[in-house]
Design a protein around this motif. Structure first.
Motif, short mmCIF file in Angstrom:
data_model
loop_
_atom_site.label_atom_id
_atom_site.label_comp_id
_atom_site.label_asym_id
_atom_site.label_seq_id
_atom_site.Cartn_x
_atom_site.Cartn_y
_atom_site.Cartn_z
N GLY A 127 -2.11 -14.67 -11.11
CA GLY A 127 -1.69 -13.36 -11.30
C GLY A 127 -2.44 -12.41 -10.20
N TRP A 128 -1.81 -11.35 -10.34
CA TRP A 128 -2.41 -10.09 -9.40
C TRP A 128 -3.41 -9.08 -9.93
CZ3 TRP A 128 -1.33 -11.07 -4.64
CH2 TRP A 128 -0.16 -11.64 -4.29
N PHE A 129 -4.34 -8.80 -9.51
CA PHE A 129 -5.49 -8.31 -10.04
C PHE A 129 -5.60 -6.80 -9.37
CE2 PHE A 129 -9.68 -6.39 -10.10
CZ PHE A 129 -9.90 -6.27 -11.64
N TYR A 130 -5.46 -5.75 -9.97
CA TYR A 130 -5.58 -4.41 -9.18
C TYR A 130 -6.78 -3.94 -9.92
CZ TYR A 130 -0.50 -5.01 -8.29
OH TYR A 130 0.77 -5.12 -7.78
N ASP A 157 0.93 -1.10 0.03
CA ASP A 157 0.17 0.25 0.19
C ASP A 157 0.74 1.34 -0.15
OD1 ASP A 157 0.97 -0.30 2.65
OD2 ASP A 157 -0.95 0.16 3.70
N ARG A 158 2.23 1.08 -0.17
CA ARG A 158 3.02 2.57 -0.22
C ARG A 158 4.40 2.09 -0.85
NH1 ARG A 158 2.54 0.09 4.93
NH2 ARG A 158 4.77 0.08 5.98
N PRO A 159 5.28 3.21 -1.20
CA PRO A 159 6.39 2.84 -1.75
C PRO A 159 7.36 1.91 -0.71
CG PRO A 159 5.82 5.16 -2.02
CD PRO A 159 4.79 4.53 -1.04
N SER A 160 8.34 1.38 -1.59
CA SER A 160 9.30 0.55 -0.77
C SER A 160 10.19 1.51 0.04
CB SER A 160 10.07 -0.24 -1.71
OG SER A 160 10.77 0.65 -2.58
N ALA A 161 10.88 0.90 1.07
CA ALA A 161 11.62 1.44 1.91
C ALA A 161 13.12 0.83 2.51
CB ALA A 161 10.81 2.17 3.19
N LEU A 162 14.14 1.62 2.93
CA LEU A 162 15.16 0.95 3.79
C LEU A 162 14.44 1.17 5.18
CD1 LEU A 162 17.77 -0.27 4.13
CD2 LEU A 162 18.50 2.11 4.18
N VAL A 213 -5.71 4.23 -3.45
CA VAL A 213 -4.67 3.12 -3.67
C VAL A 213 -5.30 1.76 -3.87
CG1 VAL A 213 -2.85 1.79 -2.48
CG2 VAL A 213 -3.01 4.00 -2.12
N SER A 214 -4.78 1.22 -5.03
CA SER A 214 -5.65 -0.03 -5.55
C SER A 214 -4.55 -1.27 -4.82
CB SER A 214 -5.62 -0.24 -6.93
OG SER A 214 -5.88 -1.49 -7.29
N LEU A 215 -5.28 -2.09 -3.99
CA LEU A 215 -4.41 -3.19 -3.40
C LEU A 215 -4.52 -4.56 -4.40
CD1 LEU A 215 -5.53 -2.64 0.24
CD2 LEU A 215 -3.59 -2.02 -0.69
N ALA A 216 -3.55 -5.05 -4.53
CA ALA A 216 -3.33 -6.29 -5.30
C ALA A 216 -4.15 -7.53 -4.72
CB ALA A 216 -2.01 -6.73 -5.67
N ARG A 217 -4.79 -8.19 -5.75
CA ARG A 217 -5.59 -9.27 -5.18
C ARG A 217 -5.19 -10.54 -6.06
NH1 ARG A 217 -11.73 -7.33 -6.47
NH2 ARG A 217 -11.64 -5.24 -5.30
N LEU A 218 -5.00 -11.57 -5.39
CA LEU A 218 -4.24 -12.92 -6.07
C LEU A 218 -5.50 -13.19 -6.67
CD1 LEU A 218 -1.88 -14.65 -6.22
CD2 LEU A 218 -2.59 -15.95 -4.54
N ALA A 234 5.43 -9.38 -8.06
CA ALA A 234 4.90 -9.40 -6.86
C ALA A 234 3.77 -8.62 -6.79
CB ALA A 234 5.89 -8.97 -5.83
N GLY A 235 2.79 -8.74 -5.60
CA GLY A 235 1.56 -7.81 -5.54
C GLY A 235 1.94 -6.90 -4.66
N ASP A 236 2.86 -5.97 -4.92
CA ASP A 236 3.27 -4.69 -4.27
C ASP A 236 3.02 -3.49 -4.87
OD1 ASP A 236 5.01 -4.70 -6.17
OD2 ASP A 236 6.91 -4.83 -4.92
N PHE A 237 3.19 -2.30 -4.18
CA PHE A 237 2.57 -0.98 -4.70
C PHE A 237 3.72 -0.63 -5.53
CE2 PHE A 237 2.96 3.50 -4.35
CZ PHE A 237 1.97 3.99 -4.45
N LYS A 238 3.21 -0.33 -6.72
CA LYS A 238 3.78 0.21 -7.87
C LYS A 238 3.13 1.64 -8.40
CE LYS A 238 5.41 -4.37 -9.37
NZ LYS A 238 4.63 -5.19 -8.74
N ILE A 239 3.76 2.66 -8.29
CA ILE A 239 3.14 3.79 -8.73
C ILE A 239 2.95 3.88 -10.08
CG2 ILE A 239 5.37 5.02 -9.25
CD1 ILE A 239 2.45 6.51 -7.40
N ALA A 240 3.62 3.34 -10.94
CA ALA A 240 3.14 3.33 -12.32
C ALA A 240 1.65 2.30 -12.54
CB ALA A 240 4.10 2.74 -13.28
N TYR A 241 1.54 1.44 -11.72
CA TYR A 241 0.07 0.71 -11.77
C TYR A 241 -0.97 1.53 -11.25
CZ TYR A 241 2.59 -3.58 -12.53
OH TYR A 241 3.37 -4.80 -12.78
N GLN A 242 -0.64 2.33 -10.16
CA GLN A 242 -1.64 3.13 -9.65
C GLN A 242 -1.91 4.35 -10.57
OE1 GLN A 242 -2.90 2.27 -6.52
NE2 GLN A 242 -1.47 0.60 -6.47
#
Length: 352
Positions: free
Chosen positions: A126-129, A78-83, A109-114, A159-167
């Motif tokens: 697949g992941w559906f957004y 649901d948010r960008p990656s981080a250290l 924010v669109s959350l991925a569904r398996l 992976a079903g993670d947050f990708k700003i390009a998808y959002q």
């Protein structure tokens, strides 16, 4: 660890960047991939138990342990990656630095569904957004247009993670289906082996049937389906567009159109890679010719956008030009955008 007759392995281990991340003599930090869903867990070696240490859907890469802390690059749903740092005594995470500022409201924010669907060679994942925007609602009784994504590799994983390009797309009314087609990492050896000798066949079928399945499940508008991919994913995209009329439009980013040319001039790191994906070359040359979209341009039936670097040595610009010419001859809408100085995979910020 997996049954020999299992359709896919229920869990795959992904250890740290060095191959391991030891906490102490009895504990090992690892990320786990269960049927495409990733998690971060601590394995107690003495009894084999696992303890999650992050929220579901959070994954870690470049993991290291020292000084009572775990350092890792975390990706979130649901948010960008981080250290981030995990305190082994306090059992809590703290963020050191986010990869980018979070510019979206949580309600958009669109959350991925398996998701999964059946094919002739087994279940595919697949992941559906879904489209989401806190300020707008779709008209009652309508279904969204959908972009089907085919990842590169081709033996990679989405992976079903947050990708700003998808959002970008989901916040504007588009659904996205990110396909982990047969051959993708993360679902066990049997799933991976489906692609052996069948690249250009099963991956294409999985993307086509996945798009159709989302329509049948009333998640997307079957009359408004597009497909997009880059490099090996671009090959799958081009193959889908020259073998099916399911998609109403396509986008190829430096997509491979000529398998024979790739086999003749592959770089050292991937030398002979396609022997397992297609077949030994030149013994199986007929397969390479049959599966190359460049040899089936007469079947192209949808508008297409081609994005290509002028310095690409893996996919020569001539291939993109031939695709554009074929679309023009068939009076299909087409755009070819050449990026000066870019190679195979765009690097410059202004290009991206």
């Amino acid at each position: 660890l997996c049954p020999t007759d299992a359709e896919f392995c229920p869990a795959q281990w992904t250890l740290g960047q060095r191959g391991y991340s030891i906490i102490d003599g009895d504990h090992l930090l690892c990320t786990l991939n269960r049927s495409g869903t990733q998690s971060i867990e601590v394995l107690t070696i003495s009894d084999g138990t696992l303890r999650p240490i992050a929220d579901p859907g959070t994954a870690a890469t470049s993991v290291d342990v020292g000084g009572g802390h775990v350092a890792a690059l975390l990706s979130y749903p649901d948010r960008p990656s981080a250290l981030a740092l995990y305190d082994l005594d306090q059992h809590s995470w703290s963020t050191v630095r986010s990869s980018t500022e979070m510019i979206m409201d949580a309600t958009s924010v669109s959350l991925a569904r398996l998701v999964s669907w059946a094919t002739e060679h087994g279940t595919v994942y697949g992941w559906f957004y879904p489209p989401v925007n806190g300020e707008y609602r779709a008209q009652t009784g309508t279904l969204p247009p959908m972009i089907t994504l085919s990842h590169g590799g081709p033996t990679a994983f989405s992976a079903g993670d947050f990708k700003i390009a998808y959002q970008f797309w989901t916040s504007r009314g588009f659904a996205i289906l990110d396909v982990n087609y047969s051959g993708s990492t993360g679902f066990g050896r049997k799933y991976r082996d489906r692609l052996k000798g069948r690249w250009g066949i099963v991956d294409v079928q999985d993307c086509i049937t996945g798009a159709v399945a989302m329509g049948a499940q009333q998640l997307a508008d079957s009359a408004r389906l597009a497909i997009r991919g880059g490099s090996a994913g671009g090959f799958t995209t081009l193959a889908a567009l020259t073998s099916s009329d399911v998609f109403g439009a396509g986008i190829s980013q430096f997509g491979i159109a000529d398998l024979e040319a790739l086999a003749k001039d592959s770089h050292k790191f991937e030398a002979r890679y396609m022997d397992s994906l297609v077949g030994p070359y030149p013994e199986e040359r007929a397969r390479y010719l049959e599966r190359s979209p460049i040899n089936h341009l007469d079947r192209l039936s949808a508008p297409i956008l081609l994005l290509q670097g002028t310095e690409d040595t893996v996919v020569p610009p001539l291939q993109a030009e031939m695709l554009a010419d074929a679309a023009r001859r068939k009076r299909l809408p087409v755009a070819l955008i050449m990026f000066e100085g870019e190679g195979h995979g765009f690097r410059r910020g202004e290009t991206i």
